[in-house]
Design a protein around this motif. Sequence first.
Motif, PDB file in Angstrom:
ATOM      1  N   VAL A 137      68.997 -20.654  66.057  1.00 44.76           N
ATOM      2  CA  VAL A 137      68.841 -20.729  64.606  1.00 44.76           C
ATOM      3  C   VAL A 137      69.178 -19.395  63.938  1.00 44.76           C
ATOM      4  CG1 VAL A 137      67.113 -20.995  62.780  1.00 44.76           C
ATOM      5  CG2 VAL A 137      67.164 -22.595  64.707  1.00 44.76           C
ATOM      6  N   VAL A 138      69.856 -19.493  62.812  1.00 45.98           N
ATOM      7  CA  VAL A 138      70.239 -18.314  62.034  1.00 45.98           C
ATOM      8  C   VAL A 138      69.327 -18.211  60.814  1.00 45.98           C
ATOM      9  CG1 VAL A 138      72.064 -17.372  60.561  1.00 45.98           C
ATOM     10  CG2 VAL A 138      72.637 -18.370  62.779  1.00 45.98           C
ATOM     11  N   ALA A 139      68.819 -17.023  60.573  1.00 47.54           N
ATOM     12  CA  ALA A 139      68.044 -16.710  59.363  1.00 47.54           C
ATOM     13  C   ALA A 139      66.888 -17.682  59.137  1.00 47.54           C
ATOM     14  CB  ALA A 139      68.948 -16.675  58.139  1.00 47.54           C
ATOM     15  N   SER A 140      66.298 -18.152  60.231  1.00 46.15           N
ATOM     16  CA  SER A 140      65.141 -19.052  60.151  1.00 46.15           C
ATOM     17  C   SER A 140      65.406 -20.339  59.382  1.00 46.15           C
ATOM     18  CB  SER A 140      63.937 -18.345  59.509  1.00 46.15           C
ATOM     19  OG  SER A 140      63.651 -17.169  60.197  1.00 46.15           O
ATOM     20  N   VAL A 141      66.675 -20.717  59.267  1.00 49.84           N
ATOM     21  CA  VAL A 141      66.965 -21.979  58.586  1.00 49.84           C
ATOM     22  C   VAL A 141      66.879 -23.100  59.617  1.00 49.84           C
ATOM     23  CG1 VAL A 141      68.588 -23.296  57.193  1.00 49.84           C
ATOM     24  CG2 VAL A 141      68.419 -20.828  56.906  1.00 49.84           C
ATOM     25  N   SER A 142      65.665 -23.621  59.770  1.00 50.64           N
ATOM     26  CA  SER A 142      65.429 -24.681  60.726  1.00 50.64           C
ATOM     27  C   SER A 142      64.700 -25.804  60.020  1.00 50.64           C
ATOM     28  CB  SER A 142      64.593 -24.139  61.889  1.00 50.64           C
ATOM     29  OG  SER A 142      64.311 -25.171  62.795  1.00 50.64           O
ATOM     30  N   SER A 143      65.348 -26.944  59.872  1.00 48.78           N
ATOM     31  CA  SER A 143      64.770 -28.098  59.175  1.00 48.78           C
ATOM     32  C   SER A 143      64.262 -27.730  57.783  1.00 48.78           C
ATOM     33  CB  SER A 143      63.638 -28.715  59.997  1.00 48.78           C
ATOM     34  OG  SER A 143      64.163 -29.265  61.174  1.00 48.78           O
ATOM     35  N   VAL A 144      65.099 -27.034  57.031  1.00 44.17           N
ATOM     36  CA  VAL A 144      64.756 -26.693  55.653  1.00 44.17           C
ATOM     37  C   VAL A 144      65.199 -27.856  54.755  1.00 44.17           C
ATOM     38  CG1 VAL A 144      65.293 -25.129  53.741  1.00 44.17           C
ATOM     39  CG2 VAL A 144      64.962 -24.225  56.055  1.00 44.17           C
ATOM     40  N   PRO A 145      64.269 -28.419  53.981  1.00 42.05           N
ATOM     41  CA  PRO A 145      64.648 -29.557  53.127  1.00 42.05           C
ATOM     42  C   PRO A 145      65.647 -29.129  52.051  1.00 42.05           C
ATOM     43  CG  PRO A 145      62.256 -29.274  53.213  1.00 42.05           C
ATOM     44  CD  PRO A 145      62.861 -28.071  53.846  1.00 42.05           C
ATOM     45  N   LEU A 146      66.678 -29.928  51.873  1.00 43.17           N
ATOM     46  CA  LEU A 146      67.637 -29.655  50.810  1.00 43.17           C
ATOM     47  C   LEU A 146      67.084 -30.194  49.498  1.00 43.17           C
ATOM     48  CD1 LEU A 146      70.979 -30.586  52.611  1.00 43.17           C
ATOM     49  CD2 LEU A 146      70.127 -28.304  52.065  1.00 43.17           C
ATOM     50  N   THR A 147      67.289 -29.430  48.441  1.00 41.67           N
ATOM     51  CA  THR A 147      66.812 -29.866  47.128  1.00 41.67           C
ATOM     52  C   THR A 147      67.934 -30.602  46.402  1.00 41.67           C
ATOM     53  OG1 THR A 147      67.583 -27.938  45.936  1.00 41.67           O
ATOM     54  CG2 THR A 147      65.421 -27.774  47.009  1.00 41.67           C
ATOM     55  N   SER A 148      67.613 -31.101  45.226  1.00 45.47           N
ATOM     56  CA  SER A 148      68.621 -31.829  44.449  1.00 45.47           C
ATOM     57  C   SER A 148      69.382 -30.890  43.533  1.00 45.47           C
ATOM     58  CB  SER A 148      67.953 -32.939  43.651  1.00 45.47           C
ATOM     59  OG  SER A 148      66.943 -32.393  42.838  1.00 45.47           O
TER      60      SER A 148
END
Lengths: 203, 375
Positions: A137-148
């Motif tokens: 994982v890069v920059a702790s972006v793990s299963s980050v919810p995408l917003t609208s």
Amino acid sequence: MLKPPLRSWLRDTRVLAGLSLGAVAAIGVTGTFAFWTDTATITGQTLTSGSIDLKAGADAASAADAFTTTTMGATAMVPGNTVAQTLVLKNAGTAPLKWTLAGGLGGTDAAAFGTASAMLLTITNGTASAGLCSGSVVASVSSVPLTSTTTTSIIGTRQALIPGNGGTTSLCLQIKLDDNAPQSLAGKTATPTFTFVGTSDVS
Amino acid sequence: MSKVGHALDRARTAALVATAALGVLCLLTLALGSLLGVRPLLFRSGSMSPTISTGDIAFARTVSAEGVHPGDIVSLVAPSGQRVTHRVVGNTGVGEQRKLTLKGDANNVIDPLAYDATSVQKVFLRVPKLGYAIDWLSRAPGVYLLAAYVALMLTMVFRRRGDSGVSRGAGSQSSATPVSREPVISGEVRVVSTDFRREGRRRLHRFGVVAGVVAVALLITPATWAAAWTNPVVVAGQQLTSGAWGITFVAPVNNGSYGTKNANSTWTTVCSGSPQLCANVVDADGTSVVKYTLTGTSGTQANKCYDGNNFVASPSATCAVSMSLATGTATNGQWRSTNITRQNMGVGTYTLTVTATDANSRTMSQSISFTTTNT
């Protein structure tokens, strides 16, 4: 002809020197009030000695100023399904850059997916295969919810220096429809968009 | 004075006149600009080339967004906070709330998002390359040159008459226009004593140098100068469309009221020919496990539930009994109990709860009530 008092006044060294300062005032005022304008750059030209020109693509050779993914789409995604895309960031400028990332969902049902936090983004340093990203994982972006909102910051901390003139960084973007996505999201559509911003501020 | 001296003198005077003229021009431009609400724009990228190139300065006037037309070059702040100066391609909207579509002349696509705006800065004049000069003067070594320039000019401004390093011409006399020539700086320099005047001059020189450096520092420090340039790249995903998944329908079949004492006849008709409890389940994945809980609410089995073999005290964990697929498919079919009989139940009221659980532990349940009688 100028009248004698004005003429001699204009000959006065102090007056002339004082007026000369006007040029400096103008430069200072311009610096304070001018709008610096800068946007989606095509040329690498900038005001300082170097230049940065961030490009993205499936590989370094095809990296361009805009990139439409080839493997980040799905027609019948169900919970647990993933899509992934290998992405190479390239600096075609001469000066090193760091990058940040913003992004989110657009399209008809972006709000529905956003509210439910159902589209989860993971970024790794690996490659995409069968909808999954390898690597770590890069920059702790793990299963980050995408917003609208496609301008939501995803990676705000400036990331790894990409050296100038052809320097690259390889990433893998993976989007998963959350295992617990509610039934109400069935048959909905959204389109993810990401903006990588290169900055010359490498401090 | 020697010939060379005179020549130097004239050159210095000419230079001073030139810089003064430049200063006046700058001040007039500034005054006019602030009167008319004109702001300069410094171009840091070439997205508008060849019309406007990197390093150019353009002048822009704030106008209502309603009044701009395709072809105009306007400047506005994008949602990202970046200022964008591009050419108008489209202008839609109601009243003063406009949606502007912009495109850089050098870009082969229009900007990805339309910009919401009520007012924009409209570009009306461009000065090529001036931005480079201002940028150079705002950082080392240019800024030192600028500081030296200010210091020099300030020293001249505060210099006492008669201390002139630059000739004001042979005929220039101090008595001609005493008011304008008298430096009105401080009481100190008005002291008549020669010694004190000399001392005052030295202080003034030092003051001039220090003031010059400070002035330049103040003028040049604004944070705008330090702004790094940025360069975005947009990565567009394709459409993500979700299919159907999970359990969407669970309905225990309503057995209604049962009139016969020991036969399963009524049940038989309800549950596709079998004397059992049943429920219809729709599960897009076809992964569901379906269980039922039968609880007596009154009568023979009041406060008891069926564990698959016997009625036991309710509630009990053993009372979730598996059903098996009887008709249809795993994605849409009827599930049935396997070994309950009408005789087990006796007379009373019952609640039948059917729960389907899929592979991802999503559950859905539905209950009904029915009554058995012995008439």
